[in-house]
Design a protein around this motif. Structure first.
Motif, mmCIF file in Angstrom:
data_model
loop_
_atom_site.group_PDB
_atom_site.id
_atom_site.type_symbol
_atom_site.label_atom_id
_atom_site.label_comp_id
_atom_site.label_asym_id
_atom_site.label_seq_id
_atom_site.Cartn_x
_atom_site.Cartn_y
_atom_site.Cartn_z
ATOM 1 N N ASP A 108 0.816 -1.219 0.000
ATOM 2 C CA ASP A 108 0.000 0.000 0.000
ATOM 3 C C ASP A 108 0.848 1.267 0.000
ATOM 4 O OD1 ASP A 108 -2.466 -1.327 -0.017
ATOM 5 O OD2 ASP A 108 -2.368 -1.644 2.148
ATOM 6 N N GLU A 109 2.155 1.139 -0.180
ATOM 7 C CA GLU A 109 3.039 2.307 -0.170
ATOM 8 C C GLU A 109 3.358 2.741 -1.593
ATOM 9 O OE1 GLU A 109 7.440 3.757 1.446
ATOM 10 O OE2 GLU A 109 6.631 1.802 2.036
ATOM 11 N N GLN A 110 3.009 3.983 -1.922
ATOM 12 C CA GLN A 110 3.283 4.476 -3.269
ATOM 13 C C GLN A 110 4.776 4.737 -3.428
ATOM 14 O OE1 GLN A 110 0.952 7.829 -4.506
ATOM 15 N NE2 GLN A 110 1.877 7.930 -6.533
ATOM 16 N N VAL A 111 5.324 4.268 -4.554
ATOM 17 C CA VAL A 111 6.754 4.424 -4.800
ATOM 18 C C VAL A 111 7.030 5.311 -6.009
ATOM 19 C CG1 VAL A 111 7.412 2.259 -3.701
ATOM 20 C CG2 VAL A 111 6.787 2.265 -6.124
ATOM 21 N N GLY A 112 5.995 5.741 -6.727
ATOM 22 C CA GLY A 112 6.199 6.623 -7.869
ATOM 23 C C GLY A 112 5.129 6.460 -8.915
ATOM 24 N N GLY A 113 5.418 6.956 -10.121
ATOM 25 C CA GLY A 113 4.444 6.904 -11.196
ATOM 26 C C GLY A 113 5.104 6.713 -12.550
ATOM 27 N N ILE A 114 4.327 6.211 -13.502
ATOM 28 C CA ILE A 114 4.774 6.076 -14.879
ATOM 29 C C ILE A 114 3.668 6.627 -15.780
ATOM 30 C CG2 ILE A 114 6.348 4.132 -14.569
ATOM 31 C CD1 ILE A 114 4.117 2.256 -15.287
ATOM 32 N N ASP A 115 4.020 6.976 -17.019
ATOM 33 C CA ASP A 115 3.028 7.527 -17.938
ATOM 34 C C ASP A 115 3.424 7.213 -19.366
ATOM 35 O OD1 ASP A 115 5.046 9.380 -18.592
ATOM 36 O OD2 ASP A 115 4.331 10.801 -17.075
ATOM 37 N N ARG A 116 2.877 7.958 -20.327
ATOM 38 C CA ARG A 116 3.133 7.689 -21.745
ATOM 39 C C ARG A 116 4.603 7.862 -22.107
ATOM 40 N NH1 ARG A 116 -1.770 10.352 -25.250
ATOM 41 N NH2 ARG A 116 -3.525 9.655 -23.961
ATOM 42 N N ILE A 117 5.280 8.748 -21.399
ATOM 43 C CA ILE A 117 6.677 9.049 -21.724
ATOM 44 C C ILE A 117 7.638 8.288 -20.819
ATOM 45 C CG2 ILE A 117 8.405 10.881 -21.878
ATOM 46 C CD1 ILE A 117 6.121 12.811 -22.512
ATOM 47 N N ARG A 118 7.358 8.298 -19.519
ATOM 48 C CA ARG A 118 8.233 7.628 -18.552
ATOM 49 C C ARG A 118 7.772 6.187 -18.373
ATOM 50 N NH1 ARG A 118 7.339 11.241 -13.498
ATOM 51 N NH2 ARG A 118 5.227 11.042 -14.348
ATOM 52 N N HIS A 119 8.562 5.248 -18.873
ATOM 53 C CA HIS A 119 8.177 3.838 -18.846
ATOM 54 C C HIS A 119 8.946 3.034 -17.799
ATOM 55 C CE1 HIS A 119 6.601 3.950 -23.287
ATOM 56 N NE2 HIS A 119 5.889 4.686 -22.446
ATOM 57 N N THR A 120 9.847 3.675 -17.055
ATOM 58 C CA THR A 120 10.635 2.958 -16.056
ATOM 59 C C THR A 120 10.537 3.643 -14.704
ATOM 60 O OG1 THR A 120 12.668 4.196 -16.534
ATOM 61 C CG2 THR A 120 12.272 2.175 -17.808
ATOM 62 N N LEU A 121 10.760 2.850 -13.651
ATOM 63 C CA LEU A 121 10.685 3.362 -12.284
ATOM 64 C C LEU A 121 11.527 2.466 -11.381
ATOM 65 C CD1 LEU A 121 9.303 5.306 -10.203
ATOM 66 C CD2 LEU A 121 7.559 3.515 -9.940
ATOM 67 N N GLU A 122 12.301 3.074 -10.492
ATOM 68 C CA GLU A 122 13.108 2.289 -9.554
ATOM 69 C C GLU A 122 12.256 1.863 -8.368
ATOM 70 O OE1 GLU A 122 16.970 2.881 -6.656
ATOM 71 O OE2 GLU A 122 17.068 3.678 -8.699
ATOM 72 N N LEU A 123 12.365 0.577 -8.014
ATOM 73 C CA LEU A 123 11.644 0.029 -6.873
ATOM 74 C C LEU A 123 12.621 -0.308 -5.758
ATOM 75 C CD1 LEU A 123 9.113 -2.484 -8.512
ATOM 76 C CD2 LEU A 123 8.819 -0.043 -8.076
ATOM 77 N N PRO A 124 12.185 -0.240 -4.505
ATOM 78 C CA PRO A 124 13.051 -0.666 -3.405
ATOM 79 C C PRO A 124 13.141 -2.193 -3.360
ATOM 80 C CG PRO A 124 10.874 -0.125 -2.589
ATOM 81 C CD PRO A 124 10.863 0.233 -4.045
ATOM 82 N N SER A 125 14.028 -2.719 -2.526
ATOM 83 C CA SER A 125 14.089 -4.163 -2.337
ATOM 84 C C SER A 125 12.755 -4.642 -1.778
ATOM 85 C CB SER A 125 15.219 -4.526 -1.368
ATOM 86 O OG SER A 125 15.015 -3.908 -0.102
ATOM 87 N N VAL A 126 12.374 -5.867 -2.119
ATOM 88 C CA VAL A 126 11.073 -6.400 -1.701
ATOM 89 C C VAL A 126 11.250 -7.793 -1.111
ATOM 90 C CG1 VAL A 126 9.761 -5.053 -3.383
ATOM 91 C CG2 VAL A 126 10.620 -7.321 -4.011
ATOM 92 N N HIS A 127 10.298 -8.168 -0.265
ATOM 93 C CA HIS A 127 10.276 -9.497 0.336
ATOM 94 C C HIS A 127 9.363 -10.405 -0.475
ATOM 95 C CE1 HIS A 127 12.384 -7.820 3.728
ATOM 96 N NE2 HIS A 127 11.399 -6.950 3.941
#
Length: 286
Positions: A108-127
């Motif tokens: 439930d924690e927002q980490v960012g956004g993507i759209d028509r131009i921005r297709h990549t996003l860095e995610l934190p480590s996950v379990h």
């Protein structure tokens, strides 16, 4: 001659004349009088809140990616959910295409956004077992040939001790959430029947139901500056769409009634504060 004098008087009422130190006269325009919008809410109370997911009308599980039209929906919101394996390092999420704008969450924690131009996003480590949620919004969008949603491939890549980990995310749970008053009321009634109460609703996408008493019987303007992006209904009537660039919505006199008025806010981003205000004129600059 009389007509000339009348025009001269009108001009003098709009202009003031100042005399400089050397005796010359300078004409200055008078500044127009600016009136300040007055708050006209006599009483307001947040009665009910329902999380966005309570508006879902269809769900498919273990599915490949589907667009909004493929899910039988013209406009509104789609939520894509994928269960992740453990990734001990930060990773990069990449999507083939995105229409229109998507918010990305880990659980439930927002980490960012993507759209028509921005297709990549860095995610934190996950379990292992954490959920990647991608919420795509296209409110009010109808009769378009452009697809709405996500397109393959959707990948997750990370550098682990010099080795590249590459995951192709293919199994999704997809939820469709139509916009509109009927959807909002269904979500709010479901919450009421389940007696669900959330003490802190700030920043949460979903449905907000207020009861408000206004001190003015004529047209008023709701100020949505504390909210994110979405729709507003007053006594079941759609006012329109609000956003950061359009925070002021007019409420026609015929929509209002004496005493308590029902104000339903559908916010796909979530408010900074659950504060509803109204003025007797639009917000400055609107």
């Amino acid at each position: 001659m009389r007509r000339f004098l009348t025009i001269a008087v009108l001009l003098m009422s709009l202009l003031s004349v100042a005399q400089t130190a050397d005796g010359r006269r300078r004409i200055r325009l008078r500044k127009p009088k600016v009136t300040t919008a007055q708050d006209i809410i006599r009483k307001v109370e947040l009665k009910t809140f329902a999380p966005l997911i309570f508006g879902a009308d269809s769900v498919v599980m273990d599915s490949p990616l589907r667009t909004m039209s493929e899910m039988g929906q013209e406009s509104g919101t789609m939520i894509y959910v994928c269960t992740l394996p453990e990734v001990k390092a930060a990773s990069v999420l990449a999507v083939g295409a995105c229409q229109d704008y998507a918010q990305v969450f880990v659980d439930d924690e927002q980490v960012g956004g993507i759209d028509r131009i921005r297709h990549t996003l860095e995610l934190p480590s996950v379990h292992d077992g954490q959920e990647l949620k991608i919420q795509v919004d296209a409110m009010g969008r109808k009769n378009t040939d452009d697809f709405v949603g996500l397109a393959e491939p959707i990948t997750l890549t990370a550098d682990l001790d010099g080795n590249e980990l590459a995951l192709n995310l293919r199994r999704w749970t997809i939820l469709t959430i139509p916009d509109g008053y009927d959807t909002a009321m269904k979500a709010l009634k479901t919450v009421a029947s389940d007696s669900l109460a959330l003490p802190d609703t700030s920043g949460k996408p979903g449905y907000y139901c207020f009861q408000a008493v206004f001190s003015r019987s004529g047209d008023i303007y709701l100020n949505m500056e504390h909210f994110g992006r979405g729709q507003v209904f007053v006594n079941g009537n759609l006012l329109g769409y609000f956003s950061n660039t359009n925070p002021s919505l007019q409420v026609l006199r015929r929509y209002l009634k004496r005493g308590f008025n029902e104000v339903v806010v559908f916010d796909v981003v979530g408010p900074r504060q659950t504060v509803l205000s109204a003025q007797d004129q639009p917000a400055v600059g609107q």
